[in-house]
Design a protein around this motif. Structure first.
Motif, PDB file in Angstrom:
ATOM      1  N   LYS A 224      62.690  -8.008  34.873  1.00 36.25           N
ATOM      2  CA  LYS A 224      62.921  -9.225  35.137  1.00 36.25           C
ATOM      3  C   LYS A 224      61.738  -9.882  35.747  1.00 36.25           C
TER       4      LYS A 224
ATOM      5  N   ARG B  14      61.884 -13.909  36.670  1.00 34.37           N
ATOM      6  CA  ARG B  14      63.181 -14.106  37.552  1.00 34.37           C
ATOM      7  C   ARG B  14      62.615 -13.116  38.645  1.00 34.37           C
ATOM      8  N   PRO B  15      61.863 -13.541  39.731  1.00 36.30           N
ATOM      9  CA  PRO B  15      61.429 -12.665  40.522  1.00 36.30           C
ATOM     10  C   PRO B  15      62.399 -11.910  41.783  1.00 36.30           C
ATOM     11  N   GLU B  16      63.696 -13.046  41.916  1.00 35.23           N
ATOM     12  CA  GLU B  16      64.679 -12.945  42.873  1.00 35.23           C
ATOM     13  C   GLU B  16      65.631 -11.974  42.457  1.00 35.23           C
ATOM     14  N   ASP B  17      66.024 -12.073  40.981  1.00 33.11           N
ATOM     15  CA  ASP B  17      66.940 -11.011  40.251  1.00 33.11           C
ATOM     16  C   ASP B  17      66.107  -9.835  40.420  1.00 33.11           C
TER      17      ASP B  17
ATOM     18  N   ILE C   8      66.499  -8.024  43.814  1.00 31.16           N
ATOM     19  CA  ILE C   8      68.048  -7.831  44.098  1.00 31.16           C
ATOM     20  C   ILE C   8      68.312  -6.384  43.160  1.00 31.16           C
ATOM     21  N   ALA C   9      67.807  -6.331  42.046  1.00 27.48           N
ATOM     22  CA  ALA C   9      68.010  -5.305  40.998  1.00 27.48           C
ATOM     23  C   ALA C   9      67.572  -4.005  41.656  1.00 27.48           C
TER      24      ALA C   9
ATOM     25  N   ALA D 172      66.534  -3.463  44.726  1.00 25.55           N
ATOM     26  CA  ALA D 172      67.159  -2.880  45.925  1.00 25.55           C
ATOM     27  C   ALA D 172      68.508  -2.172  45.730  1.00 25.55           C
ATOM     28  N   LEU D 173      69.388  -3.043  44.914  1.00 22.58           N
ATOM     29  CA  LEU D 173      70.789  -2.431  44.806  1.00 22.58           C
ATOM     30  C   LEU D 173      70.528  -1.062  44.155  1.00 22.58           C
TER      31      LEU D 173
ATOM     32  N   ALA E 157      69.064   1.471  46.730  1.00 23.66           N
ATOM     33  CA  ALA E 157      69.841   1.705  47.774  1.00 23.66           C
ATOM     34  C   ALA E 157      71.178   3.012  47.172  1.00 23.66           C
TER      35      ALA E 157
ATOM     36  N   PHE F 263      74.126   0.517  37.838  1.00 19.37           N
ATOM     37  CA  PHE F 263      73.087  -0.663  38.374  1.00 19.37           C
ATOM     38  C   PHE F 263      71.688  -0.720  37.382  1.00 19.37           C
TER      39      PHE F 263
ATOM     40  N   ASN G 297      70.764  -3.094  34.661  1.00 22.92           N
ATOM     41  CA  ASN G 297      69.559  -4.015  34.764  1.00 22.92           C
ATOM     42  C   ASN G 297      68.690  -3.891  33.533  1.00 22.92           C
TER      43      ASN G 297
ATOM     44  N   LEU H 224      69.737  -0.444  55.363  1.00 17.28           N
ATOM     45  CA  LEU H 224      70.383  -0.541  53.943  1.00 17.28           C
ATOM     46  C   LEU H 224      71.780  -1.346  54.356  1.00 17.28           C
TER      47      LEU H 224
ATOM     48  N   LEU I  13      70.974  -4.992  55.071  1.00 19.92           N
ATOM     49  CA  LEU I  13      70.559  -5.412  53.708  1.00 19.92           C
ATOM     50  C   LEU I  13      71.701  -5.906  52.972  1.00 19.92           C
TER      51      LEU I  13
ATOM     52  N   PHE J  23      77.582  -5.216  35.430  1.00 22.58           N
ATOM     53  CA  PHE J  23      76.866  -4.876  36.594  1.00 22.58           C
ATOM     54  C   PHE J  23      75.501  -5.484  36.758  1.00 22.58           C
ATOM     55  N   ASP J  24      74.893  -6.076  35.277  1.00 22.18           N
ATOM     56  CA  ASP J  24      73.941  -7.202  35.487  1.00 22.18           C
ATOM     57  C   ASP J  24      74.313  -8.408  36.220  1.00 22.18           C
TER      58      ASP J  24
ATOM     59  N   THR K  31      74.480  -8.029  39.835  1.00 24.40           N
ATOM     60  CA  THR K  31      73.142  -8.182  40.403  1.00 24.40           C
ATOM     61  C   THR K  31      72.741  -9.562  40.574  1.00 24.40           C
TER      62      THR K  31
ATOM     63  N   ASN L 296      72.366 -12.142  44.189  1.00 17.69           N
ATOM     64  CA  ASN L 296      70.890 -12.749  44.353  1.00 17.69           C
ATOM     65  C   ASN L 296      71.289 -14.280  44.887  1.00 17.69           C
TER      66      ASN L 296
ATOM     67  N   PHE M 249      69.290 -16.293  46.074  1.00 16.02           N
ATOM     68  CA  PHE M 249      68.146 -17.247  45.972  1.00 16.02           C
ATOM     69  C   PHE M 249      67.833 -18.152  44.643  1.00 16.02           C
TER      70      PHE M 249
ATOM     71  N   TYR N 163      67.922 -21.601  37.343  1.00 17.42           N
ATOM     72  CA  TYR N 163      68.198 -20.737  35.972  1.00 17.42           C
ATOM     73  C   TYR N 163      69.695 -21.182  35.360  1.00 17.42           C
TER      74      TYR N 163
END
Lengths: 291, 137
Positions: free
Chosen positions: A199, A204-207, A210-211, A213-214, A217, A244, A248, B5, B8, B99-100, B103, B107, B109, B114
């Protein structure tokens, strides 16, 4: 006597002057031309069709054809242009309008960045046309080829344009021949190695964060759960982490396809807006007709 | 680490919530809405996997979503996205797409860059964008 002479003086000139009929052919033509110059093309066509024997008058037929082309009524324009005889004095402009109509009609969602397709219309030079019309025809023909069947040989024909436009046009040609697309296979592989890296590759740095991190985690919670002997919790979070992770990867591949399509549409919009700004490289004979 | 965690996850879900926007003053707009907000609870034209997914979603809508409210920043919502994805593809692909989507939902942000903005205050993100079909996109 005085009244009688006054009446004779007033009425006699009126009787002598020609009676102008409001809806004469000349008046209809004048009104139609006024509407055409005011760009009220739909009403202009209606008025032109009221003229007797309009379909034998090449000048009127040409203006009807112009109106259809400018309104974007593609099929009507093609029909109108076909009615104009080949030996007409407008033959050069008719060829130009045919090309402009075809160019406008070419669906931008066609994947013309893919394999080269043969040109659906072959545009030949019109030797009898004026140099101005022939130059406009060759310029629009260049963009027609760029849109319908782009080829590296196009760069050799750039000298037909003005000096100030050549840099812009060569960059447009290069972007069509080699668009800055991203590889979905590479993006998928990157996401497989590091969750979210694919990504990042498709901007898409924000996605990506999050991908990552999830996935991390969920995986960490599953690991600590198994360490602590909580197998059910471990499997739940392990399963979530796995979904996830796989989601992703799949999302990265589809996201890359979206990214590529966005690039292609952006390039076609750029080309189309450039051609529209240049008024489709219309010859002065056509622009003079519209004044 | 566990505390980090937890913080977060809580902070990202708080940022994703659009609950507080619901009570803002809305501009009056008399235009007819172009899409329906009414949920589709029917089970017509669904295969086995579609029925399975739809029944779990109906349960989720009844027990949780209808009580919690409309919080998803996207249209269609994530649950509707899952149903559409399973209907358009299969249960495996549909689940991965979901699941995508989840995600991307978490987000908070820079979404406006987009996704197109659709009234009322939601981003438009249909399943068709992810179906390997350039003409539909």
């Amino acid at each position: 006597m005085k009244i009688l002479s006054l009446l004779i003086v007033l009425v006699f000139p009126i009787l002598l002057s020609p009676q102008e009929i409001l809806h004469s052919q000349d008046n209809i033509l004048r009104f139609a031309d006024h509407l055409f110059r005011s760009q009220d093309y739909l009403r202009a066509i209606e008025e032109y069709k009221k003229i007797k024997d309009f379909n034998t008058n090449d000048s009127i037929l040409f203006k009807i054809a112009c109106s259809n082309v400018f309104m974007g009524h593609y099929e009507d324009a093609t029909h109108s242009l076909s009615l104009i005889p080949e030996n007409s004095r407008f033959s050069g402009l008719v060829a130009f309008l045919n090309l402009r109509n075809s160019y406008s009609q070419l669906d931008r969602t066609d994947d013309y960045f893919g394999e080269r397709k043969p040109l659906p219309i072959v545009i030949t030079d019109i030797p009898t046309a004026s140099p101005g019309i022939r130059l406009s025809l060759s310029r629009l023909n260049f963009f027609w080829k760029m849109k319908a069947a782009p080829d590296p040989g196009l760069l050799n024909q750039i000298n037909i344009f003005e000096n100030e436009d050549r840099d812009t046009i060569s960059s447009l040609v290069n972007s069509v021949l080699a668009p800055p697309l991203k590889s979905s296979l590479l993006a998928g592989t990157m996401s497989t190695l590091v969750p979210g890296l694919g990504k990042l590759y498709i901007d898409r740095p924000e996605d990506a964060f999050i991908a990552f991190a999830l996935t991390v985690a969920s995986g960490y919670i599953a690991y600590t759960s198994f360490e602590a002997g909580h197998k059910v919790r471990g499997w739940i979070f392990g399963g979530l982490g796995g979904l996830f992770y796989l989601g992703n990867i799949y999302g990265t591949i589809t996201g890359t396809e979206q990214y590529n399509i966005r690039i292609k549409v952006g390039i076609t919009d750029l080309i189309d807006s450039f051609v529209r700004d240049k008024n489709f490289f219309s010859p002065s004979a056509l622009t003079d007709l519209l004044r | 680490m566990k505390l980090f965690l937890l913080l977060l996850l809580i902070s990202s879900s708080l940022c994703s919530q659009t609950d507080w926007d619901r009570w803002d003053k809305n501009e009056v707009d008399y235009r007819k809405e172009s899409f329906s907000k009414v949920r589709d609870y029917s089970f017509s034209n669904l295969g086995f996997s579609g029925t399975l997914v739809k029944s779990s979603m109906v349960l989720y809508w009844t027990i949780i979503s209808d009580v919690d409210g409309d919080n998803c920043p996207f249209y269609p919502s994530c649950s509707a996205f899952l149903i559409d994805a399973v209907k358009s593809t299969n249960i495996v692909q549909g689940t991965l797409l979901f699941f995508d989507r989840f995600t991307r939902d978490t987000n908070p942000f820079n979404r406006a860059e987009y996704y197109p903005f659709i009234k009322p205050g939601k981003f438009y993100d249909p399943v068709e964008n992810y179906l390997h079909n350039p003409s539909k996109l």
